[in-house]
Design an enzyme around this catalytic site. Structure first.
Site, short mmCIF file in Angstrom:
data_model
loop_
_atom_site.label_atom_id
_atom_site.label_comp_id
_atom_site.label_asym_id
_atom_site.label_seq_id
_atom_site.Cartn_x
_atom_site.Cartn_y
_atom_site.Cartn_z
N SER A 216 62.49 37.61 1.07
CA SER A 216 62.87 39.02 1.19
C SER A 216 64.15 39.18 2.00
CB SER A 216 61.75 39.81 1.86
OG SER A 216 62.13 41.15 2.05
N ASP B 76 64.67 43.85 -1.92
CA ASP B 76 64.58 42.74 -2.87
C ASP B 76 63.53 41.69 -2.52
OD1 ASP B 76 65.81 41.91 -0.61
OD2 ASP B 76 67.55 41.03 -1.57
N THR B 77 62.34 42.10 -2.13
CA THR B 77 61.27 41.13 -1.91
C THR B 77 60.83 40.55 -3.25
OG1 THR B 77 60.44 42.24 0.06
CG2 THR B 77 58.92 40.77 -1.07
N ILE B 78 60.66 39.24 -3.29
CA ILE B 78 60.14 38.59 -4.49
C ILE B 78 59.17 37.52 -4.05
CG2 ILE B 78 62.03 36.91 -4.55
CD1 ILE B 78 61.82 37.03 -7.62
#
Length: 284
Positions: A118, A99-101
């Site tokens: 992340s 879930d890296t953003i």
């Protein structure tokens, strides 16, 4: 990272903080202080319980760590854990990023900022800090100056260890700064500084991605680009004059091999207001 001051703030392996990016922002702002009590220098990176204590002192929202575990993440964890226990497969062959953003932004005056957050990869080792909280690896932002007319902000995603080794966020920004063409500059950076990097010798799959914002405040023009060597990468962008963001699922060309091929796409804009997206160009 704040492009106007070049200050950087980060947290890693921090428990019980609802919004770690807000905590990183608070640490970044504290860099403006010359010193803390007794002449201490403000930290730019805090991890573990020390980061949690800073959040409490800053009165940022803290919660029980278990409340931050989503049902999806728990299912994935159990799925991979069973695979490891049952088949004793090599971990690096069965894990995928989660879930890296990241975000890059510019205001009407040309001030830039970048942020990256992340949760890392499934079954990561306790205490592991990835590229998101590492200087020059997760994000980069630098305003334009008298000698450097273009402002550039970047943010990366992919295998954290590989992005740390290559310092891709900073390297890409510097490469684009030197180039007369943003697209070719970003393509060259991703190719030479990541896919062909000597720091990744022996790595079979080099999966990474990057978003980049470049603007020239003096003439009000800008470009928002993205590049990746992974099969897909989801992008979204908008201006404050728009009610909804524009989204795009960027994909490698048909037949391209992830980890050894890259794509570059992008859109042009005006600082005020955002113009219609330019024709998207793909380079591999």
């Amino acid at each position: 990272m704040d492009g106007s001051t070049l200050h950087f703030g980060a947290v890693g392996a921090v428990p019980g903080v609802k919004n770690p990016v807000k905590l990183a922002q608070h640490i970044c702002k504290k860099q403006r202080c010359n010193a803390l009590a007794l002449g201490r220098i403000p930290p730019c990176l805090l991890v573990g319980n020390g980061a949690h204590q800073w959040a409490e002192q800053a009165q940022l929202a803290t919660v029980h760590s278990k409340s931050l575990i989503s049902d999806k993440a728990l299912k994935l964890y159990r799925h991979y854990k069973k695979k490891v226990e049952r088949y004793e497969l090599r971990i690096d062959k069965i894990l995928t990023p989660l879930d890296t953003i990241g975000a890059v932004c510019v205001d009407a005056c040309g001030n830039l900022a970048a942020a990256c957050s992340s949760g890392g990869v499934a079954l990561k080792h306790p205490g592991r800090v990835g590229q998101a909280a590492t200087y020059g690896c997760g994000c980069w932002a630098a305003n334009a100056t008298f000698h450097v007319p273009a402002a550039i902000a970047t943010c990366t995603s992919g295998c954290g260890e590989h992005l740390v080794r290559t310092m891709l966020a900073r390297e890409a920004a510097l490469e684009v700064q030197r180039s007369s063409c943003t697209v070719t500059g970003l393509h060259h950076a991703m190719k030479t500084k990541f896919l062909e990097s000597p720091f990744l010798s022996g790595v079979e799959e080099r999966l990474g991605g990057l978003i980049l914002l470049k603007c020239i405040p003096s003439d009000g023009t800008g470009e928002f680009l993205w590049t990746h060597s992974s099969k897909t990468m989801c992008i979204s962008y908008m201006s404050d004059a728009e009610r909804r963001p524009r989204t795009r699922l960027s994909e490698l060309p048909n037949g391209a091999v992830p980890g050894s091929t890259l794509v570059v796409e992008g859109a042009t804009f005006k600082l005020n207001p955002l113009v219609e997206r330019a024709e998207i160009g793909i380079y591999s």
